[in-house]
Design an enzyme around this catalytic site. Structure first.
Site, PDB file in Angstrom:
ATOM      1  CE1 TYR A 259      71.708  78.837  60.052  1.00  0.00           C
ATOM      2  CE2 TYR A 259      71.304  78.182  62.327  1.00  0.00           C
ATOM      3  CZ  TYR A 259      71.827  77.914  61.080  1.00  0.00           C
ATOM      4  OH  TYR A 259      72.462  76.722  60.855  1.00  0.00           O
TER       5      TYR A 259
ATOM      6  CE  LYS B  15      69.906  76.201  58.508  1.00  0.00           C
ATOM      7  NZ  LYS B  15      70.172  75.613  57.163  1.00  0.00           N
TER       8      LYS B  15
END
Length: 285
Positions: free
Chosen positions: A169, A173
């Site tokens: 994640y 990002k």
């Protein structure tokens, strides 16, 4: 005024506002932050294209916004599939005739340490955060160039300094920030705005789930309510970011603190994270 060659959207008393005549597409807007962001844009007068993968929930959101008098359309599409992303953009053009604003919000999160994570889960999470932004943008770019529009990638404060149990994640990002910077350089003469919003801890829908190491859906890790912003507050920050065409917005005081410490005192930042990992295990696990 509408851009030459593009039809304006219809406006009415219920949706007149600063964004009247503009069309916004928000991925992952069937629920959560995406839904509230769609509502915020509608309130400013924009026509909004909703997106999600769950047809029933997406339709419920569309009906709720339409019942409030807003101009909305919806398209079920997995934005990690390029053909589906093309269909999503086609929905905006077919329905409203133009596209002015793209907010790439759809993503999958996780809670698992890297050594336990299966390669397939890592790929799935990374794809949702990277290709889930790249594919809609690739399909939308010709239309956004026509309107000198705005693109905003929804990132996270965890991309600023990393977070244990969030490797894929955080990587995805963080990639969005560099992508936005690169696109600003490549497409500077088009007038298209490219920005990134780093959101912090936010109140989630009750049924919010993330992936564990084996790809099972599990509840999101516990976050103290005092650290969380409401979905409406985050949506308001995204709206301001787009209207002011900012390059970067960091949501929450904690996010700014992480940014400052990571930039000026990175070793201190790492020490704080490791200490919190020992003392607040449920924060990560």
């Amino acid at each position: 005024m509408p851009f030459p060659g593009l039809k304006p959207t219809a406006t009415s008393g219920s949706n007149a506002g600063p964004l009247a005549g503009q069309v916004a597409l928000i991925t992952g807007s069937e629920s959560g932050i995406g839904r509230e962001t769609a509502r915020a844009f509608c309130r400013q007068g924009a026509a909004v294209v909703l997106n999600g993968r769950q047809a029933t929930r997406l339709e419920a959101t569309r009906q709720a916004l339409a019942a409030e008098g807003y101009q909305v359309a919806a398209c079920v599409a997995d934005v990690t599939d390029y053909a589906a992303a093309e269909r999503l953009i086609a929905t905006a053009i077919t329905t409203f005739g133009r596209l002015d604003i793209l907010v790439t919000n759809a993503s999958i999160s996780m809670r698992a340490y890297f050594r336990d994570l299966t390669p397939e889960v890592f790929r799935q999470v990374l794809d949702s955060n990277v290709y889930g932004s790249v594919y809609p943008l690739k399909a939308a770019l010709p239309y956004l160039i026509l309107t000198r529009g705005s693109v905003t990638f929804i990132s996270s404060i965890s991309a600023l300094n990393g977070m244990p149990s969030g490797s894929a994640y955080c990587a995805g990002k963080a990639a969005l920030a560099n992508l936005a910077h690169t696109l600003r350089l490549e497409l500077a003469d088009t007038g298209v705005h490219f920005g990134v919003v780093h959101i912090g801890f936010t109140q989630n829908d009750a049924d919010k789930r993330v992936l564990d190491a084996a790809g099972r859906s599990v509840p999101i890790a516990y976050r103290s309510p005092r650290w969380q912003k409401s979905q409406a507050e985050v949506a308001a920050s995204i709206l301001r970011h787009v209207r002011r065409r900012r390059r970067r917005t960091v949501v929450s005081a904690l996010g700014y603190l992480i940014l400052v410490v990571h930039t000026l005192l990175p070793r201190l930042g790492d020490w704080v994270v490791r200490a919190s990992q020992r003392r607040l295990r449920n924060f990560y696990e």
